[in-house]
Design an enzyme around this catalytic site. Structure first.
Site, mmCIF file in Angstrom:
data_model
loop_
_atom_site.group_PDB
_atom_site.id
_atom_site.type_symbol
_atom_site.label_atom_id
_atom_site.label_comp_id
_atom_site.label_asym_id
_atom_site.label_seq_id
_atom_site.Cartn_x
_atom_site.Cartn_y
_atom_site.Cartn_z
ATOM 1 N N ALA A 12 8.308 -24.080 -0.677
ATOM 2 C CA ALA A 12 8.293 -22.897 -1.606
ATOM 3 C C ALA A 12 8.755 -23.150 -3.098
ATOM 4 C CB ALA A 12 8.844 -21.680 -0.969
ATOM 5 N N CYS A 44 7.121 -17.829 6.035
ATOM 6 C CA CYS A 44 7.310 -16.179 6.631
ATOM 7 C C CYS A 44 6.180 -15.622 7.429
ATOM 8 C CB CYS A 44 7.774 -15.234 5.535
ATOM 9 S SG CYS A 44 9.209 -16.064 4.569
ATOM 10 N N TYR A 438 7.396 10.955 -8.145
ATOM 11 C CA TYR A 438 7.351 12.172 -7.100
ATOM 12 C C TYR A 438 5.954 12.542 -7.148
ATOM 13 C CZ TYR A 438 7.329 16.848 -5.098
ATOM 14 O OH TYR A 438 7.348 17.895 -4.326
#
Lengths: 573, 573
Positions: A12, A44, A438
């Site tokens: 990585a 991963c 929101y």
């Protein structure tokens, strides 16, 4: 020809640094060395390859445009000389050379460098127990191991598996084994909870219950003592409490920085730990950089160094190292330990410190436990996320946020916002005012992260007094430990009554929320009332009211039924 | 008896402040006044009520524990005196009284206050065009209007609808009409793009294409000139370009703070704007507070005041006002304009400034356009999110982030992290290092938000030279405007060839990415090459390489095919 850059490690941080430094200095001679034949893979992703979600291991080593990231790719597309199956065996800092050896032929050679990057990664801890080298004992250390595990399962050779270690990798592997392959899987964890470094007991208990519902057996507080074999092959695991049959055992007991090369070169390395680097990812030798799992970075909350073996950080560190090798003064200031994982139908994750870790660090720490909706409570498909927010009472600084939610991005959204806030030394009040975007399909008008801040404010200012979830569970197991406690359930009688009936009114009484102002005088005043509702907010409101009429002997059970339902309990009807 | 607190306005900020201040001062006499009979509802949920996602309007006015938030609830459960259908008509600041009038009986009375909170909200802009009061013309100003619209649709009275205004409320209503009810719906927007205040042209174009695919007609750059009627009822809309039939018209042309009461009381109010408050939500009269849509808050990027009519901010502001009325010195420092909405299968949102707004504010602004995966590119179900990150070249401060993604929380996660970062004056480099929690089901090892930072760094430092998407589209419409431009498509020939065939090699040539280092001399050197790939990253890499061999006449098309495919174009095969 420009600078000679040698990079040791090709998973990585190494590849990221190699291609970045090449882009920054096209005239540089960049050489990437790895002892493995497979490089630049998404480690991963291994559990998802084993589970079959990712069909082919090549997908883990391909670009988003479906090109395989092998040595030819790095040479042709990136202009990086790439030596696979080549192990770096020694660094000569005086003459600035690295001795390398071909792992097949044994042939040795030397690579000159102007600047060197160590991206040697981490290695899994091998428990020093009998049987640890039997056939069928695996660590998840590289892609070859993953391929071999998947092959064994696909061939039907694995009916039962045991995972030693209840950390992220172990649990992801448990899901992979169980979910797609139907392997009977058991997780054995030495500590008394899963994910002991990442989350607190309450969140871990929710996870344990969910895993058991998904047919993963979980044994906590059990030491792996011996791996049992027959004819050289694994047949089981003996723990401190039992023997478990197994055709395959995964040791997932953590990882350690792979820092031997750095130690031998005389670089500053934490004993049994990682390579020490400055903010520019420079080791104690200014010509040698290090990045990825092999280094220790600064924890932004404690100021101490810690190992944070995440592919995401490895990429960032590799990029900063590359910048500095090319003369760009980039810095990597440290981390807050952002973590998330999928476990079947739920997500669980954390940033910063758990309550336990915060107390151990000497903070005057407390925690707010909440269980709000992940979006507007009237929006179809809304679900509950349980949060623990850890804070320091003296400084009012937020120290951590841990949570369990449904399997969507609701939890990660809050953790990501929290990670930025923690890195900026946010206080509780800052959390109360974080401006989450929101709209009802995405969030609630009072977002979960703000609500956690609100509760922490009320706790910090002494307006709310709570009982810890573990203490509550202890008491429910043994009422005699606190004979003058009684639960006041302020939910609708339809919800409260089954508990009143099951446990008796002396333990669990019901008085609906909206009637308390009129009927509070009916409440006993000779005992401690543990106020109980769905999420804790009604309980807090009732506590404040009862305080105002002189009934101060109350405690709120934070998180309420939303949390308890997810944790499970023998006394739940 | 304690303090007398009067709160005018019962939707979001008002109720939040009322219950908070009552909890903080149980002996206070808190009176909540609203001219409407329905209070404390989730106004942002109206489109989902109209669409049927939320079956009953009562759900919008219920708690998460299914209790209706009416006047009885506030009285009984919260201890707040609640006067619905009661209009506040005047404030006497000298004597500290509010004159109120019952809207049914006309009966008047006076309420004494020690402290007063104005939470009078906003009102929709009514366009001053003929026909604006015909039967069938609606604004989305309250729940009654929503109920009436839904009734008309449910009764089959609405076959065709027109929405005037391409902002969030208009578009959410368009989805509600089309998706569940099959109403033929047209959106008419005066500006040349949807959501002109929130996002840039590229993101808006993606949205427009998606709406059209979902059978919402969209007309841009068209003024609504007259609403046409027959027998007093709407039959259509005449715009600057056409006449559109309609049984129902929604005016969604923005909202204005409802500040008349404050103006008449002599408080400091921005002309035609909102009430001015300090960080404690105090107006120019220290005994009078204001919160919610009726105030102007500080924009944390420009330092100027702006109206931010969001239910999420109203709740925060109301809470801060309540704290200060109760003597707790809480502050609300301002906002960054967090915004998100669902539009059928996509999410679109923003924080901070668009490029246009940033340039208008005098910033040396530029934008990075990226199109990364929302999670590990190998993880099943991954999708693309398109981002525009706006930054200031001089200070390297990030000024805004806008995006379009799939209908999940991937976009909101990045916007939320960005909102915290913007509020903390984050630079590009800070974005490059934001520690997003990483696991393949949730994110990529190099997260979208970090990638946006990387690209911005490369732009800022002059390593990457780009062409704007609008300029590229202009050129594709008229090649003669830049006769020496040519596209160099570095994707796989399978992807590039259809464009080469459709447009001719003089416009669109193909040379695969991994062959450029060997074959760059074949490239024409007498023209500007616009380098093209899926996401922009290969293009950048090729640009850097070509620079190093003296071929500096290139521009990267950022975001690449991922963006263009979502925007659509007549020239796409």
């Amino acid at each position: 020809m420009g600078k000679k850059i040698v990079i040791i490690g090709g998973v990585a941080a190494g590849p990221k640094a190699a291609v970045r430094v090449k882009r920054l200095m096209q005239d540089a001679e960049v050489t990437l060395v790895d002892q493995d034949s497979l490089i630049s893979y998404g480690g991963c992703g291994i559990p998802y390859y084993v589970s079959g979600d990712v069909a082919d291991e090549k997908e883990l080593r391909s670009t988003s445009f479906h090109m395989l990231r092998d040595e030819f790719f790095f040479e042709k597309a990136k202009g990086v000389r790439t030596l696979t199956s080549t192990r770096a065996i020694a660094i000569d800092r005086t003459n600035k050379t690295v001795t390398v050896e071909n792992v097949q032929s044994g042939e040795q050679g030397k690579l000159e460098y102007d600047q060197l990057l160590l991206a040697t990664g981490s290695q899994p801890v091998i428990l020093p127990i009998p049987g640890n080298s039997l056939d069928g004992v695996f660590t998840i250390s590289d892609l070859h191991k993953a391929i071999e595990i998947k092959e064994r399962i696909a061939k039907g050779q694995v009916g039962k598996a045991v995972i030693i270690g209840g950390g992220a990798i172990g649990l992801e592997m448990a899901e992979a084994f169980t979910d797609l392959w139907g392997v009977e899987t058991t997780v054995v964890e030495f500590m008394d909870q899963l994910l002991p470094k990442a989350v607190g007991w309450t969140m871990a208990t929710i996870l344990t219950k969910h895993l058991r519902e998904k047919n993963v057996e979980v044994f906590l507080g059990e030491a792996a003592e011996e791996i049992l074999g027959e004819d050289g092959r694994v047949v089981g695991l003996k723990t401190s409490k039992r023997t478990i049959e197994a055709d395959l055992i995964v040791m997932a007991a953590g990882v350690r920085p792979r820092a031997q090369l750095a130690v031998e070169a005389g670089l500053h390395v934490i004993p049994n730990g990682g390579i020490v680097v400055n903010e520019r990812m420079q080791t104690s030798d200014p010509a040698i950089f290090a990045a990825g799992d092999c280094v220790e970075i600064v924890h932004l909350l404690t100021g101490k160094r810690f190992c944070a073996p995440f592919g995401s950080l490895a990429n960032k560190e590799g990029r900063v190292a590359a910048d500095n090798m090319a003369g760009i003064p980039s810095t990597f200031k440290g981390g807050v330990g952002s973590f998330i994982m999928k476990a079947f139908d739920i997500s669980i994750g954390a940033v910063g410190l758990t309550l336990k870790a915060a107390l151990a660090e000497g903070f005057d720490a407390d925690v707010s436990l909440t269980s709000p909706s992940d979006r507007a409570h009237f929006f179809p498909g809304q679900d509950i996320v349980c949060f623990e927010m850890v804070f320091d009472r003296r400084s009012r600084r937020v120290l951590g946020l841990q949570g369990v939610g449904p399997m969507n991005d609701a939890l990660s959204a809050r953790l990501d916002a929290a990670a930025v806030a923690l890195a900026n030394s946010a206080t509780i009040e800052d959390f109360s005012n974080i401006e989450m975007c929101y709209a009802p399909p995405f969030s609630a008008a009072i977002d979960a992260i703000n609500a956690a801040g609100y509760v922490a404010e009320n706790l910090c200012d002494g307006r709310m007094r709570q009982i810890g979830m573990a203490d509550f569970y202890s008491w429910m197991d043994d009422y005699s430990s606190q004979p003058d406690w009684q639960v006041l359930d302020v939910r609708h009688p339809k919800q409260a009554d089954p508990l009143v009936e099951a446990l008796g009114e002396q333990i669990w009484m019901s008085l609906p929320y909206e009637q308390v102002r009129d009927r509070y005088e009916e409440l006993p005043d000779d005992r401690t009332l543990i106020i109980f509702c769905n999420a804790g907010s009604r309980s807090y409101e009732i506590q404040v009211f009862l305080d105002s009429v002189g009934r101060k002997n109350t405690l709120v059970l934070p998180g309420g039924y939303n949390v308890i339902r997810r944790m499970g309990a023998s006394w739940l009807p």
